[in-house]
Scaffold this active site. Structure first.
Site, PDB file in Angstrom:
ATOM      1  N   ARG A  77      33.535  47.905  45.990  1.00  0.00           N
ATOM      2  CA  ARG A  77      33.065  46.972  44.970  1.00  0.00           C
ATOM      3  C   ARG A  77      32.653  45.667  45.648  1.00  0.00           C
ATOM      4  NH1 ARG A  77      36.329  42.950  41.532  1.00  0.00           N
ATOM      5  NH2 ARG A  77      34.746  42.210  40.079  1.00  0.00           N
ATOM      6  N   HIS A 121      29.828  37.127  40.211  1.00  0.00           N
ATOM      7  CA  HIS A 121      31.158  36.749  40.689  1.00  0.00           C
ATOM      8  C   HIS A 121      31.079  35.257  41.059  1.00  0.00           C
ATOM      9  CE1 HIS A 121      35.056  38.701  42.292  1.00  0.00           C
ATOM     10  NE2 HIS A 121      35.247  37.396  42.355  1.00  0.00           N
ATOM     11  N   GLU A 166      35.757  38.301  35.601  1.00  0.00           N
ATOM     12  CA  GLU A 166      36.712  37.317  35.086  1.00  0.00           C
ATOM     13  C   GLU A 166      36.090  36.145  34.331  1.00  0.00           C
ATOM     14  OE1 GLU A 166      39.285  36.232  38.354  1.00  0.00           O
ATOM     15  OE2 GLU A 166      40.087  38.248  38.515  1.00  0.00           O
ATOM     16  N   ASN A 298      41.622  43.368  36.465  1.00  0.00           N
ATOM     17  CA  ASN A 298      42.099  42.641  37.641  1.00  0.00           C
ATOM     18  C   ASN A 298      43.513  42.185  37.343  1.00  0.00           C
ATOM     19  OD1 ASN A 298      39.462  42.948  38.428  1.00  0.00           O
ATOM     20  ND2 ASN A 298      38.987  40.768  38.561  1.00  0.00           N
ATOM     21  N   TYR A 300      47.204  40.698  39.126  1.00  0.00           N
ATOM     22  CA  TYR A 300      47.968  40.213  40.284  1.00  0.00           C
ATOM     23  C   TYR A 300      49.423  39.899  39.940  1.00  0.00           C
ATOM     24  CZ  TYR A 300      43.546  39.833  42.696  1.00  0.00           C
ATOM     25  OH  TYR A 300      42.355  40.142  43.289  1.00  0.00           O
ATOM     26  N   GLU A 358      40.573  44.982  40.686  1.00  0.00           N
ATOM     27  CA  GLU A 358      41.253  44.159  41.680  1.00  0.00           C
ATOM     28  C   GLU A 358      42.763  44.271  41.498  1.00  0.00           C
ATOM     29  OE1 GLU A 358      40.100  39.991  41.953  1.00  0.00           O
ATOM     30  OE2 GLU A 358      38.003  40.513  41.646  1.00  0.00           O
TER      31      GLU A 358
HETATM   32  C1  FCB Z   1      40.529  36.905  41.549  1.00  0.00           C
HETATM   33  C2  FCB Z   1      39.085  36.816  41.996  1.00  0.00           C
HETATM   34  C3  FCB Z   1      38.870  37.205  43.425  1.00  0.00           C
HETATM   35  C4  FCB Z   1      39.980  36.717  44.321  1.00  0.00           C
HETATM   36  C5  FCB Z   1      41.328  37.091  43.764  1.00  0.00           C
HETATM   37  C6  FCB Z   1      42.488  36.696  44.621  1.00  0.00           C
HETATM   38  O1  FCB Z   1      40.743  36.046  40.477  1.00  0.00           O
HETATM   39  O2  FCB Z   1      38.282  37.628  41.194  1.00  0.00           O
HETATM   40  O3  FCB Z   1      37.608  36.732  43.805  1.00  0.00           O
HETATM   41  O4  FCB Z   1      39.840  35.362  44.543  1.00  0.00           O
HETATM   42  O5  FCB Z   1      41.475  36.543  42.497  1.00  0.00           O
END
Ligand code: FCB
Length: 458
Positions: A77, A121, A166, A298, A300, A358
């Protein structure tokens, strides 16, 4: 140890974004983007750095593709830089910019790697910003034309498209919090931006459908699931509001539910929507709710919310475990939230197909004297999150792929080069790439289409 196997044809990949890796910011006719302007403004980036060179991927892409090929990574990607292709945002098309992405896509296909292309992006052409950027409705139409240009050129070979990465970051983080380009702090502007970004997504979907027939189209949203810090009603409401602000504001209109009423009411009350939803024109909500083939997820970390303003919100049992692990970003490691999120998206929002666009972590491990980068904490983070994905799949959640963030260490936006998310280490002085332990681990996982369940107790 239990063996966990993913479904057949599960698409494994890695993820990057143009401004974070390409460099070559003013080569071959590329126009200026809002990130060039922002990074060149003193005080905006933590370490004073820019993406001028970044990983020099613009020149070194064959080496980067070769690394993916050697690791047997089936999916990649990446995003295209709008100002490389349409330098002024609208009008003249820069053939050299298109040529670059054509070479990259051909190189990927020759290496047996499936490209997944993100159109936006975050690197808006600066000339569009000068006309109001995403606060101007015309930017949405300019984006649709850009989507048209890119898909006419690459639509015969690229079969997976993401319109936006995002939208929360493009709107709120960039225009209300002000941490990302263009760095505004203006609530009404931020909510207007959110609408125009969503509108532009819907308009772009139409173009992609006609130029890339049979391709799968989606949008990538970021989620940080909200947990109340205690069982109090005040904390519950704080968590619910955070989800409204962060995800429901985007998810609801995309899935045909219009803007969430509780949030509209709250924003009007706070003065954030001085003209209500005046930016919504007839037909917009239908355009935004255009049918998509997948939702890009995405993920985290989670967020624990505590309402400190409520007078009766006495300290109660606080769920945030003090012993929680945090990555170098300071983000709590919480795979359980990932699992719950995937379930919720499918069973509550009825999202027909999910692709993890992500997931990953920053840890600052460096090469030792033999060039080895022992990033065991990343392996553990990824294992635990993949186990969460697998559990969701077992429940019936249709997750079709997983793209790790990121192929290599890169420019982490306002944090510059202070963070390292890659499975490949980049030495920014020599531009030498070193495969971290996690790269070999990911190679083996892909080859087996699964992993051995990690036992945290040893
Ligand atoms: C996300 C972004 C990516 C990267 C990660 C850590 O929010 O999409 O570009 O910065 O975080």
């Amino acid at each position: 140890m239990t063996k966990i196997t993913f479904p057949d044809r599960f698409l494994w990949g890695v993820s990057t974004a143009a401004y974070q890796i390409e460099g070559a910011w003013n080569e071959d006719g590329r126009g200026e983007s809002i990130w060039d302007r922002f990074a060149h403004t003193p005080g905006r980036i933590q370490d004073g750095s820019t993406g001028d060179v970044a990983c020099d991927h613009y020149h070194r892409w064959p080496e980067d593709v070769a690394i993916m090929r050697a690791l047997g990574i089936p999916g990649y990607r990446f995003s295209v830089a709008w100002p490389r292709i349409v330098p002024a945002g609208r009008g003249l098309v820069n053939q050299k910019g298109l040529d670059f992405y054509n070479r990259l896509v051909d190189g990927l296909l020759q290496a047996g790697i499936t490209p997944l292309l993100t159109l936006y992006h975050w690197d808006l052409p600066q000339s569009l910003q000068d006309e109001g950027g995403w606060t101007a409705r015309e930017t949405a139409t300019a984006f649709a034309t850009f989507a048209d240009v890119v898909s006419r050129s690459l639509g015969d070979r690229v079969k997976h498209w993401v319109t936006h990465n995002e939208p929360w970051c493009t709107s709120l983080l960039s225009h209300q919090i002000g941490l990302h380009a263009p760095g505004w702090q203006d609530w009404p502007a931020a909510l207007t931006v959110a609408h125009h970004v969503l509108l532009s997504h819907g308009l772009a979907v139409e173009r992609l459908r006609s130029n890339a027939p049979g391709a799968e189209v989606g949008i990538a949203l970021n989620f940080d699931p909200a947990w109340p810090a205690s069982p109090s009603a005040a904390d519950y409401h704080a968590a619910r509001r955070h989800e409204g602000y962060f995800s429901r504001w985007f998810l609801d209109p995309l899935y045909g539910r219009r803007y969430p009423a509780d949030m509209v009411e709250y924003y009007i009350q706070e003065g954030y929507l001085p003209q209500g939803l005046a930016f919504v024109q007839e037909g917009d909500l239908e355009t935004i709710a255009a049918h998509t083939d997948f939702l890009g997820v995405n993920y985290y970390t989670r967020r624990v919310l505590r309402d400190t303003a409520a007078p009766d919100n006495l300290p109660q049992t606080v769920f945030a475990a003090p012993a929680s692990e945090h990555t170098a970003m300071g983000w709590e490691v919480h795979p359980e939230s990932f699992y719950r999120l995937l379930n919720r998206l499918h069973f509550e929002y009825l999202v027909p197909k999910l692709i993890i666009t992500e997931n990953g972590c920053s840890y600052l491990d460096h090469p030792d004297e033999n060039g080895r980068v022992a990033d065991g904490r990343r392996i553990r983070y990824l294992s635990d999150h993949l186990i969460a994905v697998h559990r969701a799949i077992q429940n019936g959640v249709p997750v079709a792929g997983y793209f790790q963030w990121s192929l290599m260490d890169n420019f982490e936006w306002a944090l510059g080069y202070t963070q390292r998310f890659g499975i490949v280490y980049v030495d920014y002085v020599t531009q030498k790439r070193y495969l971290k332990d996690s790269a070999y681990w990911y190679r083996d996982l892909i080859a087996r289409n699964g992993l051995e369940q990690y036992k945290s107790d040893g």
